[in-house]
Design a protein around this motif. Structure first.
Motif, PDB file in Angstrom:
ATOM      1  N   SER A  17       0.821  -1.140  -0.232  1.00  0.00           N
ATOM      2  CA  SER A  17      -0.061  -0.298   0.619  1.00  0.00           C
ATOM      3  C   SER A  17       0.792   1.069  -0.091  1.00  0.00           C
ATOM      4  CB  SER A  17      -1.016   0.129   1.386  1.00  0.00           C
ATOM      5  OG  SER A  17      -1.816   1.113   0.604  1.00  0.00           O
ATOM      6  N   TRP A  22      -5.837  -0.093   2.716  1.00  0.00           N
ATOM      7  CA  TRP A  22      -5.776  -0.853   2.172  1.00  0.00           C
ATOM      8  C   TRP A  22      -5.243  -0.033   0.852  1.00  0.00           C
ATOM      9  CZ3 TRP A  22      -5.665  -5.919   3.135  1.00  0.00           C
ATOM     10  CH2 TRP A  22      -5.281  -6.403   4.401  1.00  0.00           C
ATOM     11  N   ASN A  24      -5.281  -1.314  -3.529  1.00  0.00           N
ATOM     12  CA  ASN A  24      -6.137  -1.795  -4.117  1.00  0.00           C
ATOM     13  C   ASN A  24      -4.974  -2.922  -4.567  1.00  0.00           C
ATOM     14  OD1 ASN A  24      -7.904  -0.559  -4.771  1.00  0.00           O
ATOM     15  ND2 ASN A  24      -6.933   0.461  -6.768  1.00  0.00           N
ATOM     16  N   LYS A  26      -3.042  -4.145  -2.612  1.00  0.00           N
ATOM     17  CA  LYS A  26      -2.727  -4.936  -0.954  1.00  0.00           C
ATOM     18  C   LYS A  26      -3.560  -6.205  -0.600  1.00  0.00           C
ATOM     19  CE  LYS A  26      -1.727  -4.008   4.047  1.00  0.00           C
ATOM     20  NZ  LYS A  26      -1.493  -2.955   5.097  1.00  0.00           N
ATOM     21  N   ALA A  27      -4.724  -5.100  -0.710  1.00  0.00           N
ATOM     22  CA  ALA A  27      -6.163  -5.623  -0.894  1.00  0.00           C
ATOM     23  C   ALA A  27      -5.974  -7.318  -1.429  1.00  0.00           C
ATOM     24  CB  ALA A  27      -7.010  -4.641  -0.639  1.00  0.00           C
ATOM     25  N   ALA A  31      -5.922 -11.093  -0.576  1.00  0.00           N
ATOM     26  CA  ALA A  31      -7.546 -12.088  -1.059  1.00  0.00           C
ATOM     27  C   ALA A  31      -7.206 -13.501  -2.008  1.00  0.00           C
ATOM     28  CB  ALA A  31      -8.245 -11.260  -1.676  1.00  0.00           C
ATOM     29  N   THR A  52       2.488  -6.701   3.318  1.00  0.00           N
ATOM     30  CA  THR A  52       1.835  -7.586   2.750  1.00  0.00           C
ATOM     31  C   THR A  52       1.620  -8.687   3.628  1.00  0.00           C
ATOM     32  OG1 THR A  52       1.276  -5.487   1.488  1.00  0.00           O
ATOM     33  CG2 THR A  52       0.676  -7.801   0.495  1.00  0.00           C
ATOM     34  N   THR A 197      -8.752   4.558  -1.111  1.00  0.00           N
ATOM     35  CA  THR A 197      -7.564   4.584  -0.979  1.00  0.00           C
ATOM     36  C   THR A 197      -6.751   4.966  -0.827  1.00  0.00           C
ATOM     37  OG1 THR A 197      -6.742   4.310  -3.259  1.00  0.00           O
ATOM     38  CG2 THR A 197      -8.737   2.504  -2.675  1.00  0.00           C
ATOM     39  N   ASP A 230     -13.953   0.757  -2.134  1.00  0.00           N
ATOM     40  CA  ASP A 230     -12.418   0.842  -1.078  1.00  0.00           C
ATOM     41  C   ASP A 230     -11.890  -0.514  -1.877  1.00  0.00           C
ATOM     42  OD1 ASP A 230     -13.662  -2.165  -0.044  1.00  0.00           O
ATOM     43  OD2 ASP A 230     -14.373  -0.996   1.615  1.00  0.00           O
ATOM     44  N   ALA A 231     -10.755  -0.681  -2.456  1.00  0.00           N
ATOM     45  CA  ALA A 231      -9.257  -1.930  -2.021  1.00  0.00           C
ATOM     46  C   ALA A 231     -10.504  -2.935  -2.641  1.00  0.00           C
ATOM     47  CB  ALA A 231      -8.492  -1.813  -1.276  1.00  0.00           C
ATOM     48  N   TRP A 232     -11.779  -3.301  -1.422  1.00  0.00           N
ATOM     49  CA  TRP A 232     -11.963  -4.456  -1.390  1.00  0.00           C
ATOM     50  C   TRP A 232     -12.822  -4.646  -2.331  1.00  0.00           C
ATOM     51  CZ3 TRP A 232      -8.812  -7.854   1.213  1.00  0.00           C
ATOM     52  CH2 TRP A 232      -8.799  -7.454   2.201  1.00  0.00           C
ATOM     53  N   ALA A 235     -10.703  -5.772  -5.682  1.00  0.00           N
ATOM     54  CA  ALA A 235      -9.703  -7.377  -5.277  1.00  0.00           C
ATOM     55  C   ALA A 235     -10.425  -8.509  -5.202  1.00  0.00           C
ATOM     56  CB  ALA A 235      -8.690  -7.467  -3.368  1.00  0.00           C
TER      57      ALA A 235
END
Length: 265
Positions: A17, A22, A24, A26-27, A31, A52, A197, A230-232, A235
């Motif tokens: 990150s 978080w 993108n 890193k997530a 994941a 990470t 992010t 968000d990044a998740w 992900a």
């Protein structure tokens, strides 16, 4: 831990990150590991990369790392070689690296333009140059390129180099999908919308709005769902495209934007 990517090897660029929280990459790396993948993670910053990797290891996942400037041909070649030495194959390539420089042609220096294009576009060419032959020998693979809705829509302010680079990513993706499909290789892009992010909290983005608080308020208000993603969100879209659930999907631009492109022209 899931098993949607069990025994697959995923090569992730930009896996650290850029700031607290978080991003993108890193997530996505976490994941992928949570779904059973073995992850080979790259980043330019050793500390961010190790953070990470430590999350993945602490959850029982498998990860190897390489500090790498993905705009440098020799470093990319060495990283791919290291991944093959560690794991013996690469099933998924996740190209996540990207930077943004707000401004139009009169605002940006030539050096800024060249640097952004090298990071956002050349890096994808370099990873594909070295990984496509591996996937071809293996009989298939999945490539996921992180683009942006800025490639097709205005973000409300000028960021011409970023928009142009992401348009190039889309075109690159379609070309790979068409020409490598017969070899069993899928290639898709993800177009995130306004995402909360660490990248957008950097000075060169918040300066456009005057403050971080005002930036978040304005960007949240633009999204039909009422808030930025968000990044998740990116992900899990990436996990889907990497998995066999998407085995008949290639050449698409998967928009992950909370509906903002329905109203932004």
């Amino acid at each position: 831990m899931g098993d949607r990517l069990r025994d697959k090897v995923v090569f992730v660029t930009g896996a650290g990150s850029i700031g607290p929280g978080w991003g993108n990459g890193k997530a996505a790396a976490v994941a992928f590991a949570r779904e059973g993948a073995k992850v080979f993670a790259l980043d330019l910053k050793p500390e961010a990369l190790e953070e990470t990797a430590e999350i993945i290891r602490s959850e029982g996942g498998t990860v190897e790392t390489a500090v790498c400037d993905v705009a440098k041909p020799d470093q990319v070649e060495a990283a791919v070689a290291s991944a093959m030495e560690k794991f013996g194959r690469i099933d998924v390539l996740h190209n996540n690296v990207g930077i943004i420089d707000p401004g139009g042609p009169e605002d940006l220096t030539e050096a800024q333009w060249d640097r952004l294009m090298a990071i956002n576009v050349k890096s994808i060419y370099l990873t594909c140059r070295h990984i496509l032959p591996i996937m071809t020998r293996q009989g298939g693979g999945s490539i996921i390129n992180i683009s942006s809705i800025a490639s097709t829509h205005s973000l409300g302010y000028s960021c011409i180099s970023y928009s142009a680079s992401k348009g190039a990513v889309n075109a690159f993706t379609r070309d790979i999908a068409l020409n490598y499909g017969p070899k069993g290789i899928r290639c898709n892009s993800i177009l995130p919308g306004l995402m909360n992010t660490p990248l957008i909290h950097m000075g060169n983005v918040t300066d456009v709005y005057g403050s971080t608080e005002e930036m978040v308020r304005q960007r949240d208000a633009l999204v039909p769902l009422g808030h930025m993603g968000d990044a998740w969100d990116v992900a899990w879209a990436s996990v889907f495209l990497a998995s066999d659930e998407a085995k008949f999907i290639t050449g698409i631009e998967l928009v992950v934007d909370g509906g903002i492109t329905l109203k932004v022209k």
